[in-house]
Design an enzyme around this catalytic site. Structure first.
Site, PDB file in Angstrom:
ATOM      1  N   ASP A  43       0.820  -1.396  -0.026  1.00  0.00           N
ATOM      2  CA  ASP A  43       0.048  -0.023  -0.046  1.00  0.00           C
ATOM      3  C   ASP A  43       0.799   1.271  -0.105  1.00  0.00           C
ATOM      4  O   ASP A  43       0.335   2.293   0.157  1.00  0.00           O
ATOM      5  CB  ASP A  43      -0.971   0.184   0.886  1.00  0.00           C
ATOM      6  CG  ASP A  43      -0.249   0.192   2.472  1.00  0.00           C
ATOM      7  OD1 ASP A  43       0.978   0.017   2.554  1.00  0.00           O
ATOM      8  OD2 ASP A  43      -0.642   0.253   3.454  1.00  0.00           O
ATOM      9  N   GLY A  44       2.110   1.129  -0.118  1.00  0.00           N
ATOM     10  CA  GLY A  44       3.151   2.265   0.073  1.00  0.00           C
ATOM     11  C   GLY A  44       3.662   2.704   1.170  1.00  0.00           C
ATOM     12  O   GLY A  44       4.610   3.532   0.995  1.00  0.00           O
ATOM     13  N   LYS A 106       4.118  33.513   6.313  1.00  0.00           N
ATOM     14  CA  LYS A 106       2.632  33.586   5.722  1.00  0.00           C
ATOM     15  C   LYS A 106       2.555  35.036   4.802  1.00  0.00           C
ATOM     16  O   LYS A 106       2.502  36.009   5.168  1.00  0.00           O
ATOM     17  CB  LYS A 106       1.596  33.935   7.165  1.00  0.00           C
ATOM     18  CG  LYS A 106       1.419  32.622   7.489  1.00  0.00           C
ATOM     19  CD  LYS A 106       0.256  32.766   8.834  1.00  0.00           C
ATOM     20  CE  LYS A 106      -1.151  33.113   8.128  1.00  0.00           C
ATOM     21  NZ  LYS A 106      -2.105  32.958   9.218  1.00  0.00           N
ATOM     22  N   ARG A 110      -4.167  32.710   5.997  1.00  0.00           N
ATOM     23  CA  ARG A 110      -4.566  31.107   5.943  1.00  0.00           C
ATOM     24  C   ARG A 110      -3.548  30.257   4.992  1.00  0.00           C
ATOM     25  O   ARG A 110      -3.997  29.212   4.896  1.00  0.00           O
ATOM     26  CB  ARG A 110      -6.067  30.983   5.640  1.00  0.00           C
ATOM     27  CG  ARG A 110      -7.093  31.847   6.652  1.00  0.00           C
ATOM     28  CD  ARG A 110      -8.517  31.666   6.050  1.00  0.00           C
ATOM     29  NE  ARG A 110      -8.921  32.310   4.735  1.00  0.00           N
ATOM     30  CZ  ARG A 110      -8.927  33.498   4.578  1.00  0.00           C
ATOM     31  NH1 ARG A 110      -9.057  34.481   5.541  1.00  0.00           N
ATOM     32  NH2 ARG A 110      -9.194  34.156   3.344  1.00  0.00           N
ATOM     33  N   ASP A 149      23.764  23.474  10.912  1.00  0.00           N
ATOM     34  CA  ASP A 149      24.817  23.924  10.120  1.00  0.00           C
ATOM     35  C   ASP A 149      24.291  24.294   8.644  1.00  0.00           C
ATOM     36  O   ASP A 149      24.053  23.412   8.067  1.00  0.00           O
ATOM     37  CB  ASP A 149      26.068  22.959  10.210  1.00  0.00           C
ATOM     38  CG  ASP A 149      26.613  22.881  11.688  1.00  0.00           C
ATOM     39  OD1 ASP A 149      26.777  23.591  12.409  1.00  0.00           O
ATOM     40  OD2 ASP A 149      26.609  21.475  11.912  1.00  0.00           O
ATOM     41  N   ASP A 177      15.948  37.756  -8.532  1.00  0.00           N
ATOM     42  CA  ASP A 177      15.081  38.765  -7.830  1.00  0.00           C
ATOM     43  C   ASP A 177      15.769  39.416  -6.712  1.00  0.00           C
ATOM     44  O   ASP A 177      16.734  39.425  -6.397  1.00  0.00           O
ATOM     45  CB  ASP A 177      13.867  37.711  -7.396  1.00  0.00           C
ATOM     46  CG  ASP A 177      14.405  36.596  -6.621  1.00  0.00           C
ATOM     47  OD1 ASP A 177      15.292  36.759  -6.051  1.00  0.00           O
ATOM     48  OD2 ASP A 177      14.234  35.515  -6.848  1.00  0.00           O
ATOM     49  N   LYS A 200      11.515  41.755 -10.678  1.00  0.00           N
ATOM     50  CA  LYS A 200      10.267  40.933 -11.088  1.00  0.00           C
ATOM     51  C   LYS A 200       9.028  40.930 -10.233  1.00  0.00           C
ATOM     52  O   LYS A 200       9.340  41.162  -8.986  1.00  0.00           O
ATOM     53  CB  LYS A 200      10.615  39.435 -11.380  1.00  0.00           C
ATOM     54  CG  LYS A 200      10.822  38.767 -10.167  1.00  0.00           C
ATOM     55  CD  LYS A 200      11.003  37.239 -10.526  1.00  0.00           C
ATOM     56  CE  LYS A 200      10.955  36.575  -9.129  1.00  0.00           C
ATOM     57  NZ  LYS A 200      11.424  34.956  -9.069  1.00  0.00           N
ATOM     58  N   ARG A 202       5.825  38.279  -8.960  1.00  0.00           N
ATOM     59  CA  ARG A 202       5.374  36.688  -9.461  1.00  0.00           C
ATOM     60  C   ARG A 202       3.802  36.766  -9.107  1.00  0.00           C
ATOM     61  O   ARG A 202       3.254  36.767  -7.993  1.00  0.00           O
ATOM     62  CB  ARG A 202       6.074  35.838  -8.465  1.00  0.00           C
ATOM     63  CG  ARG A 202       5.852  34.391  -8.748  1.00  0.00           C
ATOM     64  CD  ARG A 202       6.449  33.419  -7.769  1.00  0.00           C
ATOM     65  NE  ARG A 202       8.074  33.470  -7.747  1.00  0.00           N
ATOM     66  CZ  ARG A 202       8.617  32.786  -8.757  1.00  0.00           C
ATOM     67  NH1 ARG A 202       7.776  31.920  -9.516  1.00  0.00           N
ATOM     68  NH2 ARG A 202      10.089  32.661  -8.524  1.00  0.00           N
TER      69      ARG A 202
END
Length: 319
Positions: A43-44, A106, A110, A149, A177, A200, A202
């Site tokens: 099942d992984g 953040k 949310r 480190d 950037d 730039k 995004r």
């Protein structure tokens, strides 16, 4: 460092993400890789068994949390748990590439901070120390309550470009950037060259739009330097903008070649003359290209591991 490291209390283990790099590191140190099996149930679920005694040993586990990210992260967490239960004296996690690092704050309401979550998971599993290379944001070190480190690959990249013999008067180091200016400045200082910055924005993840180029690039050989190249949108758009602004030729380099989705096709069709990367992430055959040159960070990691084991200073490696 000796060709054969005599202390058998130093153990190096590798999981599935970057076996080749782990073998190179073990070879530089002169220690064999530890014996362990990493299997999966049907099942992984990951099943790990350590096949030698590690009681009272200082163990170093080499694992990048690159693609498949979640599988490699679970392998690492389960390995840490196995080592803890097998009475390892210390468990040192060597993460050449620290996945989930791009969500380090953040930016919108949310949102999770996954870089902190991964730090919590590693500590809770039982890691005593982390060795990482070029974290997406250096502040991620503050998410850990255990020693970390933070090594840098920029000197390795810089030495490669120095070997090309480009005259510093004809050279400009470019940050794709504003966030990468410190990295570009370090390379520029080593190569005694000026810097330029791509301004730039995004609009959404993995999509970049070039606004302006701050600095003089006309008639110069430009070297773009970044920490991660993922879909290669940013770096290829930046290369085009540099050529349009009069740059003679454009090289690019990064520490972590994530290279997902259309990255290889974009690089092959771009204005980039050569992309120089490290092997912090293993590069499968499907992602290899005549334009890509991969450098090894094995000696850097080996030196860090030996210094940590011998309780010597690691700070000289930060430069």
């Amino acid at each position: 460092m000796a060709n054969h490291y005599p202390n058998d209390k130093l153990k190096i283990f590798s999981l599935n993400s970057n076996q080749t790099l782990a073998e190179q590191v073990a070879d530089v140190i002169g220690r064999p890789l530890g014996k362990c099996s990493v299997k999966q149930f049907s099942d992984g679920e990951v099943q790990i068994n350590i096949e030698e005694s590690i009681r009272g040993c200082d163990v170093f586990v080499i694992q990048s949390t690159s693609y498949p990210v979640n599988e490699n992260l679970m392998e690492l967490l389960i390995m840490i748990d196995a080592l803890k239960r097998a009475s390892a004296r210390t468990i040192n996690v060597v993460m050449p590439y620290y996945g989930y690092a791009r969500q380090d704050r953040k930016a919108r309401s949310r949102e999770p901070i996954t870089a902190k979550l991964v730090a919590n998971l590693l500590e809770t599993a039982g890691a005593h120390r982390v060795i990482a290379i070029d974290l997406h944001a250096p502040q991620i070190q503050g998410f850990f309550d255990i020693p970390i480190d933070h090594l840098v690959a920029e000197p390795i990249l810089t030495e490669y470009f120095k070997g090309k013999g480009i005259n510093s008067d004809e050279l400009v180091i470019v940050s794709p950037d504003h966030g990468g200016v410190t990295r570009a400045r370090k390379m520029a200082d080593r190569m005694k060259a000026p810097i330029a910055i791509i301004d730039k924005r995004r609009p959404r993840p993995n999509v970049a739009e070039v606004m302006n180029i701050v600095g003089n690039v006309e008639g110069k050989t430009a070297i773009l330097i970044d920490d991660i190249i993922d879909t290669a949108g940013t770096i290829t758009i930046a290369a085009s903008a540099l050529i349009e602004s009069g740059a003679k030729e454009v090289y690019a380099c990064c520490t972590h070649p994530v290279l997902s989705g259309p990255a290889i096709e974009r690089i092959d069709n771009s204005q980039i003359k050569e992309l120089v990367i490290t092997n912090s992430i293993e590069l499968p055959e499907t992602k290899q290209s005549p334009k890509i040159k991969q450098l090894s960070i094995a000696s850097l990691l080996a030196e860090a591991i030996v210094r940590v084991f011998e309780e010597k200073s690691v700070s000289t490696l930060f430069d």
